[in-house]
Design a protein around this motif. Structure first.
Motif, PDB file in Angstrom:
ATOM      1  N   ARG A  20       0.770  -0.901   0.208  1.00  0.00           N
ATOM      2  CA  ARG A  20       0.469   0.018  -0.056  1.00  0.00           C
ATOM      3  C   ARG A  20       0.820   1.393   0.043  1.00  0.00           C
ATOM      4  O   ARG A  20       0.764   2.039  -1.362  1.00  0.00           O
ATOM      5  CB  ARG A  20      -0.894  -0.120   1.101  1.00  0.00           C
ATOM      6  N   GLU A  21       2.070   1.152   0.680  1.00  0.00           N
ATOM      7  CA  GLU A  21       2.613   2.577   0.916  1.00  0.00           C
ATOM      8  C   GLU A  21       3.142   2.572  -0.558  1.00  0.00           C
ATOM      9  O   GLU A  21       3.248   4.084  -0.862  1.00  0.00           O
ATOM     10  CB  GLU A  21       4.008   2.420   2.290  1.00  0.00           C
ATOM     11  N   ARG A  22       4.068   1.781  -1.193  1.00  0.00           N
ATOM     12  CA  ARG A  22       4.936   1.225  -1.915  1.00  0.00           C
ATOM     13  C   ARG A  22       3.484   2.247  -2.809  1.00  0.00           C
ATOM     14  O   ARG A  22       3.853   3.134  -4.055  1.00  0.00           O
ATOM     15  CB  ARG A  22       5.828   0.403  -2.562  1.00  0.00           C
ATOM     16  N   ILE A  23       2.036   1.732  -3.234  1.00  0.00           N
ATOM     17  CA  ILE A  23       1.672   2.166  -4.680  1.00  0.00           C
ATOM     18  C   ILE A  23       1.137   3.197  -4.053  1.00  0.00           C
ATOM     19  O   ILE A  23       0.528   4.891  -4.947  1.00  0.00           O
ATOM     20  CB  ILE A  23       0.175   1.375  -4.251  1.00  0.00           C
ATOM     21  N   LEU A  24       0.745   3.598  -2.702  1.00  0.00           N
ATOM     22  CA  LEU A  24       0.593   5.598  -2.591  1.00  0.00           C
ATOM     23  C   LEU A  24       1.695   6.256  -3.662  1.00  0.00           C
ATOM     24  O   LEU A  24       1.100   7.354  -3.378  1.00  0.00           O
ATOM     25  CB  LEU A  24       0.030   5.585  -1.432  1.00  0.00           C
ATOM     26  N   ALA A  25       2.973   5.837  -2.783  1.00  0.00           N
ATOM     27  CA  ALA A  25       3.939   6.380  -2.963  1.00  0.00           C
ATOM     28  C   ALA A  25       4.039   7.069  -4.731  1.00  0.00           C
ATOM     29  O   ALA A  25       4.416   8.210  -5.978  1.00  0.00           O
ATOM     30  CB  ALA A  25       4.922   6.195  -3.123  1.00  0.00           C
ATOM     31  N   ALA A  26       3.677   5.981  -5.208  1.00  0.00           N
ATOM     32  CA  ALA A  26       3.326   5.894  -7.101  1.00  0.00           C
ATOM     33  C   ALA A  26       2.312   6.861  -6.978  1.00  0.00           C
ATOM     34  O   ALA A  26       1.740   7.536  -8.524  1.00  0.00           O
ATOM     35  CB  ALA A  26       3.308   4.237  -7.622  1.00  0.00           C
ATOM     36  N   LEU A  27       1.082   6.690  -6.806  1.00  0.00           N
ATOM     37  CA  LEU A  27       0.063   7.068  -6.940  1.00  0.00           C
ATOM     38  C   LEU A  27      -0.800   7.635  -6.357  1.00  0.00           C
ATOM     39  O   LEU A  27      -1.872   6.838  -5.301  1.00  0.00           O
ATOM     40  CB  LEU A  27      -0.992   5.894  -7.405  1.00  0.00           C
ATOM     41  N   PRO A  28      -0.683   8.580  -5.453  1.00  0.00           N
ATOM     42  CA  PRO A  28      -0.413   9.388  -4.283  1.00  0.00           C
ATOM     43  C   PRO A  28      -2.352   9.123  -4.058  1.00  0.00           C
ATOM     44  O   PRO A  28      -3.475   9.649  -4.431  1.00  0.00           O
ATOM     45  CB  PRO A  28      -0.099  10.892  -4.374  1.00  0.00           C
ATOM     46  N   GLY A  29      -2.582   9.390  -2.781  1.00  0.00           N
ATOM     47  CA  GLY A  29      -4.775   9.061  -2.413  1.00  0.00           C
ATOM     48  C   GLY A  29      -5.248   8.259  -3.317  1.00  0.00           C
ATOM     49  O   GLY A  29      -6.657   7.984  -3.248  1.00  0.00           O
ATOM     50  N   ALA A  30      -5.071   7.155  -3.945  1.00  0.00           N
ATOM     51  CA  ALA A  30      -5.427   6.024  -4.593  1.00  0.00           C
ATOM     52  C   ALA A  30      -6.305   5.680  -3.424  1.00  0.00           C
ATOM     53  O   ALA A  30      -6.051   5.555  -1.834  1.00  0.00           O
ATOM     54  CB  ALA A  30      -4.585   5.065  -5.486  1.00  0.00           C
ATOM     55  N   TRP A  31      -7.803   4.867  -4.069  1.00  0.00           N
ATOM     56  CA  TRP A  31      -8.170   3.570  -3.036  1.00  0.00           C
ATOM     57  C   TRP A  31      -7.725   2.446  -3.451  1.00  0.00           C
ATOM     58  O   TRP A  31      -8.038   1.153  -4.432  1.00  0.00           O
ATOM     59  CB  TRP A  31      -9.705   4.160  -3.687  1.00  0.00           C
ATOM     60  N   LEU A  53      -7.313  -1.964  -6.618  1.00  0.00           N
ATOM     61  CA  LEU A  53      -6.753  -0.708  -6.812  1.00  0.00           C
ATOM     62  C   LEU A  53      -8.680  -0.584  -7.308  1.00  0.00           C
ATOM     63  O   LEU A  53      -8.211  -0.918  -8.407  1.00  0.00           O
ATOM     64  CB  LEU A  53      -6.444  -0.399  -7.405  1.00  0.00           C
ATOM     65  N   VAL A  54      -8.684   1.064  -7.077  1.00  0.00           N
ATOM     66  CA  VAL A  54     -10.118   1.251  -8.430  1.00  0.00           C
ATOM     67  C   VAL A  54      -9.387   2.908  -8.177  1.00  0.00           C
ATOM     68  O   VAL A  54      -8.856   4.007  -8.100  1.00  0.00           O
ATOM     69  CB  VAL A  54     -11.114   1.454  -6.753  1.00  0.00           C
ATOM     70  N   TYR A  63      -2.874   4.953 -15.156  1.00  0.00           N
ATOM     71  CA  TYR A  63      -1.919   4.725 -13.728  1.00  0.00           C
ATOM     72  C   TYR A  63      -0.561   3.781 -14.237  1.00  0.00           C
ATOM     73  O   TYR A  63       0.472   3.994 -12.567  1.00  0.00           O
ATOM     74  CB  TYR A  63      -3.051   4.461 -13.138  1.00  0.00           C
ATOM     75  N   VAL A  64      -0.523   3.229 -14.959  1.00  0.00           N
ATOM     76  CA  VAL A  64       0.082   1.892 -15.734  1.00  0.00           C
ATOM     77  C   VAL A  64       1.680   2.869 -15.475  1.00  0.00           C
ATOM     78  O   VAL A  64       2.609   1.754 -14.628  1.00  0.00           O
ATOM     79  CB  VAL A  64       0.015   1.308 -16.216  1.00  0.00           C
ATOM     80  N   PRO A  65       2.316   4.011 -16.096  1.00  0.00           N
ATOM     81  CA  PRO A  65       3.290   4.502 -15.585  1.00  0.00           C
ATOM     82  C   PRO A  65       3.539   4.630 -14.539  1.00  0.00           C
ATOM     83  O   PRO A  65       5.188   4.317 -14.770  1.00  0.00           O
ATOM     84  CB  PRO A  65       3.482   5.739 -16.558  1.00  0.00           C
ATOM     85  N   ALA A  66       3.263   5.021 -13.713  1.00  0.00           N
ATOM     86  CA  ALA A  66       3.725   5.248 -12.227  1.00  0.00           C
ATOM     87  C   ALA A  66       3.407   3.727 -11.505  1.00  0.00           C
ATOM     88  O   ALA A  66       5.274   3.336 -11.097  1.00  0.00           O
ATOM     89  CB  ALA A  66       2.954   6.289 -11.530  1.00  0.00           C
ATOM     90  N   LEU A  67       3.230   2.991 -12.082  1.00  0.00           N
ATOM     91  CA  LEU A  67       3.427   2.190 -11.399  1.00  0.00           C
ATOM     92  C   LEU A  67       4.281   1.062 -11.774  1.00  0.00           C
ATOM     93  O   LEU A  67       5.688   0.318 -11.207  1.00  0.00           O
ATOM     94  CB  LEU A  67       2.094   0.592 -11.282  1.00  0.00           C
ATOM     95  N   GLU A  68       4.449   0.532 -13.308  1.00  0.00           N
ATOM     96  CA  GLU A  68       5.620   0.517 -13.611  1.00  0.00           C
ATOM     97  C   GLU A  68       6.864   1.062 -13.268  1.00  0.00           C
ATOM     98  O   GLU A  68       8.087   0.041 -12.760  1.00  0.00           O
ATOM     99  CB  GLU A  68       5.887   0.261 -15.671  1.00  0.00           C
ATOM    100  N   ALA A  69       6.915   2.344 -13.073  1.00  0.00           N
ATOM    101  CA  ALA A  69       8.164   2.642 -12.592  1.00  0.00           C
ATOM    102  C   ALA A  69       8.136   2.395 -11.259  1.00  0.00           C
ATOM    103  O   ALA A  69       9.585   2.358 -10.337  1.00  0.00           O
ATOM    104  CB  ALA A  69       7.924   4.014 -12.286  1.00  0.00           C
ATOM    105  N   ASN A  95      -1.079 -10.036  -5.774  1.00  0.00           N
ATOM    106  CA  ASN A  95      -1.945  -9.472  -7.151  1.00  0.00           C
ATOM    107  C   ASN A  95      -2.871  -8.309  -6.964  1.00  0.00           C
ATOM    108  O   ASN A  95      -3.008  -7.852  -5.921  1.00  0.00           O
ATOM    109  CB  ASN A  95      -3.287 -10.951  -7.378  1.00  0.00           C
ATOM    110  N   LEU A  96      -2.213  -7.699  -8.074  1.00  0.00           N
ATOM    111  CA  LEU A  96      -2.977  -6.041  -7.553  1.00  0.00           C
ATOM    112  C   LEU A  96      -4.363  -6.116  -8.893  1.00  0.00           C
ATOM    113  O   LEU A  96      -4.065  -5.736 -10.250  1.00  0.00           O
ATOM    114  CB  LEU A  96      -1.803  -5.283  -8.193  1.00  0.00           C
ATOM    115  N   HIS A  97      -5.407  -5.713  -8.483  1.00  0.00           N
ATOM    116  CA  HIS A  97      -6.639  -6.049  -8.807  1.00  0.00           C
ATOM    117  C   HIS A  97      -7.143  -4.367  -9.098  1.00  0.00           C
ATOM    118  O   HIS A  97      -7.312  -3.301  -8.478  1.00  0.00           O
ATOM    119  CB  HIS A  97      -7.676  -6.636  -8.410  1.00  0.00           C
ATOM    120  N   VAL A  98      -7.637  -4.376 -10.417  1.00  0.00           N
ATOM    121  CA  VAL A  98      -7.693  -3.008 -11.084  1.00  0.00           C
ATOM    122  C   VAL A  98      -9.202  -2.479 -11.704  1.00  0.00           C
ATOM    123  O   VAL A  98      -9.080  -4.141 -12.542  1.00  0.00           O
ATOM    124  CB  VAL A  98      -6.404  -2.449 -11.882  1.00  0.00           C
ATOM    125  N   PHE A  99     -10.149  -1.982 -11.124  1.00  0.00           N
ATOM    126  CA  PHE A  99     -11.755  -2.205 -10.960  1.00  0.00           C
ATOM    127  C   PHE A  99     -11.852  -0.409 -11.642  1.00  0.00           C
ATOM    128  O   PHE A  99     -10.810   0.011 -10.931  1.00  0.00           O
ATOM    129  CB  PHE A  99     -12.619  -2.530 -10.802  1.00  0.00           C
TER     130      PHE A  99
END
Length: 344
Positions: A20-31, A53-54, A63-69, A95-99
């Protein structure tokens, strides 16, 4: 292939928090939500951390480039199933599920998780079935997952019926006379689709670009299904709370505003009497939009579900109801069951 289940590990929530911390660093404010069996204390699971991830637009993949980085990689793209995406983590089995926002799958995952967390008997039932199935040989992990669908649907049905959100703060702008007679069902009539076509043209002429989406929903939209001869239409507008942007034009076109349900997805209901139309208005990314379309499409494509729904409708229509809404509410169990099958 053997399915290896592990007893619940108290380290799993920590692994989720790290991701969660890693994803939020890439996508601040993500659900983000921890879902799946590793999110339920006491439940055995494959040691794979499922995250939900919503995003506003799953298919657009902005959102993909930030996650790939951050080290994630795209694994699954399902454009024909809720635009679902799965990404794999850089150093943890996840598994990071995106909807997309408004997808009914989001609520399904959260309700199932929360129900298993709070309900000992269903958590034990699910664990028992998982262990029985994991003892078999499987060609693919997905075959094991599919074999669990029956018990998952059984548990979800109980969870949904207990949780079910009721529309609240209903404000009746106009009142219809009470219905104290039987519900009259008609055999499917092809004219219903033509009625919808005429109403669609009338609405689009009135609203122009303010009509983001128009769909024929409800029983009259399902060939072969008995129905009250009422045309249910789903209208998506940029903001259902901004009535000035669409209600006056619809009134000018011959509709009238019957009710507001601000706390229930911002729903508005407008009506027209010739033909009898229920015009349901929602904003984009409303889960009810997805649920209405999932239910309609399931009935259109699955004859057994359509027959089950028709049997329930005929049985309930034989009763006398104070309000048509009471008849609609009585159908909830079978409706939820069919929606859950469609979402499986």
């Amino acid at each position: 292939m053997n399915i290896e289940l592990a007893d619940y590990d108290s380290a799993w929530p920590g692994l989720y928090e790290r991701e969660r911390e890693r994803i939020l660093a890439a996508l601040p404010g993500a659900w983000l939500e921890h879902v799946g069996s590793t999110s339920v204390p006491g439940l055995c699971a494959k040691p794979v951390i499922d995250l939900l991830l919503v995003v506003d637009d799953a298919a657009g993949e902005s959102y993909v480039p930030a996650l790939e980085a951050a080290g994630y990689r795209m694994s699954v793209q399902e454009d024909d199933w809720h635009h679902h995406r799965i990404l794999k983590g850089p150093d943890t089995n996840i598994n990071l599920h995106v909807f997309p926002r408004g997808c009914a799958q989001v609520r399904r995952h959260l309700i199932f998780r929360d129900w298993l967390r709070d309900n000992d008997s269903d958590r034990e039932l699910y664990a028992r079935v998982k262990r029985e199935l994991s003892a078999r040989e499987w060609e693919r992990v997905q075959d094991y997952a599919a074999a669990k669908s029956e018990v998952v649907l059984e548990i979800l049905e109980r969870a949904y019926l207990t949780w079910r959100a009721e529309p609240g703060d209903v404000e009746f702008v106009t009142q219809d006379p009470p219905h104290d007679g039987p519900i009259v069902l008609r055999e499917y009539d092809p004219v219903w689709s033509r009625w919808f076509g005429a109403e669609e043209a009338r609405i689009r002429a009135a609203l122009g670009d303010a009509a983001v989406r128009l769909e024929h929903v409800g029983s009259t939209s399902v060939p072969g299904l008995v129905a009250k001869p009422v045309i249910d239409i789903l209208l998506v507008v940029p903001d259902s709370d901004d009535e000035d942007a669409y209600v006056p034009a619809l009134v000018e076109a011959g509709y009238y505003l019957r009710l507001r349900e601000r706390s229930w997805h911002g729903h508005r209901l407008l009506k027209s009497t010739v033909p009898d139309v229920n015009l349901h208005v929602f904003s984009p990314a409303s889960e009810e939009v997805d649920r209405m379309l999932v239910f309609r499409d399931r009935l259109r494509s699955h004859p057994r579900d359509r027959e089950e729904y028709e049997r329930a409708k005929r049985a309930l229509a034989a009763r006398t109801w104070d309000r048509v809404q009471d008849y609609a509410d009585a159908k909830t169990r079978v409706v939820e069951r069919i929606i859950l099958r469609a979402l499986a």
